[in-house]
Each structure stands twice: as C-alpha cells, then as structure tokens.
Design a protein around this motif. Structure first.
Motif, PDB file in Angstrom:
ATOM      1  N   ARG A 181       0.841  -1.216  -0.119  1.00 47.87           N
ATOM      2  CA  ARG A 181      -0.072  -0.070  -0.034  1.00 47.87           C
ATOM      3  C   ARG A 181       0.961   1.202  -0.142  1.00 47.87           C
ATOM      4  NH1 ARG A 181      -5.244  -1.829   1.798  1.00 47.87           N
ATOM      5  NH2 ARG A 181      -6.133   0.215   1.300  1.00 47.87           N
ATOM      6  N   ILE A 182       1.913   1.168   0.701  1.00 45.60           N
ATOM      7  CA  ILE A 182       2.751   2.672   0.871  1.00 45.60           C
ATOM      8  C   ILE A 182       3.272   2.526  -0.661  1.00 45.60           C
ATOM      9  CG2 ILE A 182       5.054   3.272   1.676  1.00 45.60           C
ATOM     10  CD1 ILE A 182       4.153   2.017   4.521  1.00 45.60           C
ATOM     11  N   THR A 183       3.909   1.540  -1.050  1.00 47.22           N
ATOM     12  CA  THR A 183       4.558   1.680  -2.549  1.00 47.22           C
ATOM     13  C   THR A 183       3.529   2.146  -3.473  1.00 47.22           C
ATOM     14  OG1 THR A 183       5.996  -0.181  -2.115  1.00 47.22           O
ATOM     15  CG2 THR A 183       5.827   0.389  -3.987  1.00 47.22           C
ATOM     16  N   ALA A 184       2.237   1.558  -3.421  1.00 49.26           N
ATOM     17  CA  ALA A 184       1.384   2.106  -4.228  1.00 49.26           C
ATOM     18  C   ALA A 184       0.702   3.784  -4.145  1.00 49.26           C
ATOM     19  CB  ALA A 184      -0.149   1.378  -4.203  1.00 49.26           C
ATOM     20  N   LEU A 185       0.881   4.166  -2.855  1.00 49.97           N
ATOM     21  CA  LEU A 185       0.613   5.426  -2.687  1.00 49.97           C
ATOM     22  C   LEU A 185       1.858   6.568  -2.935  1.00 49.97           C
ATOM     23  CD1 LEU A 185      -1.113   5.335   0.783  1.00 49.97           C
ATOM     24  CD2 LEU A 185      -2.110   5.753  -1.503  1.00 49.97           C
ATOM     25  N   ARG A 186       2.934   5.884  -2.840  1.00 44.63           N
ATOM     26  CA  ARG A 186       4.097   6.818  -3.338  1.00 44.63           C
ATOM     27  C   ARG A 186       4.754   6.777  -4.532  1.00 44.63           C
ATOM     28  NH1 ARG A 186       8.712   5.578  -0.860  1.00 44.63           N
ATOM     29  NH2 ARG A 186       9.732   7.721  -0.641  1.00 44.63           N
ATOM     30  N   THR A 187       4.037   6.388  -5.490  1.00 38.02           N
ATOM     31  CA  THR A 187       4.138   6.310  -6.934  1.00 38.02           C
ATOM     32  C   THR A 187       3.878   7.763  -7.464  1.00 38.02           C
ATOM     33  OG1 THR A 187       1.918   5.462  -7.522  1.00 38.02           O
ATOM     34  CG2 THR A 187       3.790   4.079  -7.497  1.00 38.02           C
ATOM     35  N   GLY A 188       4.637   8.210  -8.503  1.00 41.18           N
ATOM     36  CA  GLY A 188       4.346   9.495  -9.057  1.00 41.18           C
ATOM     37  C   GLY A 188       5.129  10.728  -8.425  1.00 41.18           C
ATOM     38  N   GLU A 189       4.315  11.848  -8.231  1.00 42.04           N
ATOM     39  CA  GLU A 189       4.706  13.125  -7.648  1.00 42.04           C
ATOM     40  C   GLU A 189       4.988  12.864  -6.184  1.00 42.04           C
ATOM     41  OE1 GLU A 189       1.912  16.011  -7.938  1.00 42.04           O
ATOM     42  OE2 GLU A 189       1.701  15.917 -10.230  1.00 42.04           O
ATOM     43  N   ALA A 190       4.326  11.748  -5.217  1.00 38.24           N
ATOM     44  CA  ALA A 190       4.677  11.790  -4.001  1.00 38.24           C
ATOM     45  C   ALA A 190       5.852  10.550  -3.787  1.00 38.24           C
ATOM     46  CB  ALA A 190       3.275  11.109  -3.236  1.00 38.24           C
ATOM     47  N   ALA A 244       8.162  11.828  -0.919  1.00 38.22           N
ATOM     48  CA  ALA A 244       7.532  12.187   0.330  1.00 38.22           C
ATOM     49  C   ALA A 244       7.781  11.255   1.285  1.00 38.22           C
ATOM     50  CB  ALA A 244       5.720  11.986   0.109  1.00 38.22           C
ATOM     51  N   ALA A 245       8.131  11.962   2.528  1.00 35.13           N
ATOM     52  CA  ALA A 245       8.513  11.029   3.696  1.00 35.13           C
ATOM     53  C   ALA A 245       7.483  10.500   4.176  1.00 35.13           C
ATOM     54  CB  ALA A 245       8.954  12.231   4.703  1.00 35.13           C
ATOM     55  N   VAL A 246       7.540   9.573   5.073  1.00 35.38           N
ATOM     56  CA  VAL A 246       6.655   8.689   5.832  1.00 35.38           C
ATOM     57  C   VAL A 246       6.713   9.068   7.495  1.00 35.38           C
ATOM     58  CG1 VAL A 246       5.919   6.466   6.348  1.00 35.38           C
ATOM     59  CG2 VAL A 246       6.479   7.005   4.133  1.00 35.38           C
ATOM     60  N   HIS A 247       5.646   9.451   7.962  1.00 36.95           N
ATOM     61  CA  HIS A 247       5.574   9.632   9.404  1.00 36.95           C
ATOM     62  C   HIS A 247       4.897   8.278  10.195  1.00 36.95           C
ATOM     63  CE1 HIS A 247       6.393  14.404   9.234  1.00 36.95           C
ATOM     64  NE2 HIS A 247       7.368  13.521   8.644  1.00 36.95           N
ATOM     65  N   VAL A 248       5.584   7.832  11.072  1.00 34.46           N
ATOM     66  CA  VAL A 248       4.970   6.724  11.782  1.00 34.46           C
ATOM     67  C   VAL A 248       4.675   7.115  13.160  1.00 34.46           C
ATOM     68  CG1 VAL A 248       5.496   4.377  12.705  1.00 34.46           C
ATOM     69  CG2 VAL A 248       6.269   5.073  10.462  1.00 34.46           C
ATOM     70  N   CYS A 249       3.432   6.986  13.440  1.00 29.59           N
ATOM     71  CA  CYS A 249       2.689   7.690  14.818  1.00 29.59           C
ATOM     72  C   CYS A 249       2.315   6.204  15.313  1.00 29.59           C
ATOM     73  CB  CYS A 249       1.655   8.556  14.632  1.00 29.59           C
ATOM     74  SG  CYS A 249       1.882   9.944  13.507  1.00 29.59           S
ATOM     75  N   ARG A 284       8.511  -2.486   8.379  1.00 32.12           N
ATOM     76  CA  ARG A 284       7.876  -2.754   7.152  1.00 32.12           C
ATOM     77  C   ARG A 284       7.967  -1.431   6.253  1.00 32.12           C
ATOM     78  NH1 ARG A 284       4.878  -7.491   6.792  1.00 32.12           N
ATOM     79  NH2 ARG A 284       4.933  -8.723   8.577  1.00 32.12           N
ATOM     80  N   VAL A 285       7.927  -0.392   6.640  1.00 33.13           N
ATOM     81  CA  VAL A 285       7.864   0.647   6.040  1.00 33.13           C
ATOM     82  C   VAL A 285       9.098   0.827   5.301  1.00 33.13           C
ATOM     83  CG1 VAL A 285       7.930   3.391   6.213  1.00 33.13           C
ATOM     84  CG2 VAL A 285       6.266   2.003   7.326  1.00 33.13           C
ATOM     85  N   ARG A 286      10.200   0.462   6.046  1.00 33.13           N
ATOM     86  CA  ARG A 286      11.526   0.707   5.257  1.00 33.13           C
ATOM     87  C   ARG A 286      11.623  -0.225   4.317  1.00 33.13           C
ATOM     88  NH1 ARG A 286      15.822   4.225   6.749  1.00 33.13           N
ATOM     89  NH2 ARG A 286      17.117   2.653   5.703  1.00 33.13           N
ATOM     90  N   ALA A 287      11.240  -1.620   4.586  1.00 36.07           N
ATOM     91  CA  ALA A 287      11.300  -2.749   3.514  1.00 36.07           C
ATOM     92  C   ALA A 287      10.434  -2.307   2.408  1.00 36.07           C
ATOM     93  CB  ALA A 287      10.604  -3.941   4.168  1.00 36.07           C
ATOM     94  N   ALA A 288       9.545  -1.212   2.337  1.00 34.23           N
ATOM     95  CA  ALA A 288       8.733  -0.839   1.076  1.00 34.23           C
ATOM     96  C   ALA A 288       9.707   0.055   0.475  1.00 34.23           C
ATOM     97  CB  ALA A 288       7.444  -0.313   1.759  1.00 34.23           C
ATOM     98  N   GLY A 289      10.843   0.423   0.862  1.00 32.61           N
ATOM     99  CA  GLY A 289      11.897   1.120   0.174  1.00 32.61           C
ATOM    100  C   GLY A 289      11.842   2.654   0.190  1.00 32.61           C
ATOM    101  N   VAL A 290      11.349   3.034   1.588  1.00 31.80           N
ATOM    102  CA  VAL A 290      11.088   4.202   1.833  1.00 31.80           C
ATOM    103  C   VAL A 290      12.449   4.746   2.661  1.00 31.80           C
ATOM    104  CG1 VAL A 290       9.762   5.915   3.388  1.00 31.80           C
ATOM    105  CG2 VAL A 290       8.713   3.969   2.092  1.00 31.80           C
TER     106      VAL A 290
END
Length: 149
Positions: A91-100, A103-108, A124-130
């Motif tokens: 889901r993170i990979t799909a949301l970060r395609t294109g202009e985003a 974009a950084a990811v903030h984990v709360c 898991r976020v880091r494993a998604a390539g962020v």
C-alpha cells in the motif's frame, strides 16, 4: 448655482445611490470565519492517538508526508484507512508512485503500544523502499525555570 424649489429634494430620486453598503460583506466574512473555525480541526490527517512527548525540535517538510499510525489496539492505519500489516508495504509503495515518490513517511504510535510493535511497523515501511521515515512525538512541555536558562 441652481436654485431648489421649496419643498423639493436636493437629489433626483432616480439617481443611483453613491453609498457602499458593507454589511453584507461583513456578514459573509463572519460566516466564512465560523465555517473555517469549525472545519479546521476536522482536517487533521490520521487516527487520533496519544503521542509520546519529546524535547526535539520540529522538522520542516516541503511535501506533505504519508502518515502511518499504530493505534492502541495494534491496528495499523494509513491516513484514516485501516490496513492489514501484511499489505502495509504494498500500500505504501502504491501511494508513493508519481509525484509523491520522494514524500516522507511519518510513523505515529500511541503511548500504550509496545515499542517493539512500532519498530516492527517502521521496519515494514523501510522494507517498502522508503528512505525518509520519521517517528512522530508531541513536543514536551518545558518548565518555566528550564526555559529561562
């Protein structure tokens, strides 16, 4: 100079009015102010959690970050959407395609969630390539005596 007739008005009744009535403008502005005051708190992204406190300074961001939240029950949300942990990376990979893409990811993570669970989600976020990942915390209240020094 023209002479006016006795009992007559100085202006012709069919002439346009030269006064500006600002009351409707003020009314509209006050209504807009109330609308923005009511809707602004609803524009917050993410699931409400009690964040831990920290004395670190805030970091300025150019693009809005993607917010991943670990709720008190261990549920994981992207913005306000519940996401199973197994699907988080995709889901993170799909949301970060294109202009985003940059974009950084903030984990709360809620204060009551064990630190290990928050780190597992961070992994898991880091494993998604962020590469730009941040943990979010509330600013710690500084006592008046400490702020004076």
């Amino acid at each position: 100079m023209a002479m006016h007739q006795a009992g007559g008005s100085s202006e012709d009744e069919s002439s346009p009015m030269a006064d500006i009535n600002v009351t409707p403008l003020v009314d509209v502005m006050l209504v807009l102010l109330i609308v923005f005051m009511v809707t602004a708190p609803m524009m917050l992204v993410g699931v409400p959690v009690q964040l831990p406190r920290t004395a670190a300074a805030r970091i300025a961001a150019n693009t809005p970050p993607l917010v991943v939240t670990v709720a008190p029950g261990g549920q994981i949300y992207i913005a306000q959407e519940l996401v199973p942990e197994a699907e988080l990376g995709a889901r993170i990979t799909a949301l970060r395609t294109g202009e985003a893409e940059d974009a950084a990811v903030h984990v709360c993570g809620d204060r009551t969630v064990p630190y290990g669970e928050v780190l597992r989600v961070l992994g898991r976020v880091r494993a998604a390539g962020v590469t730009r990942v941040s943990l979010v915390a509330e600013a710690e209240a500084v006592p008046a005596a400490a702020a004076a020094h």
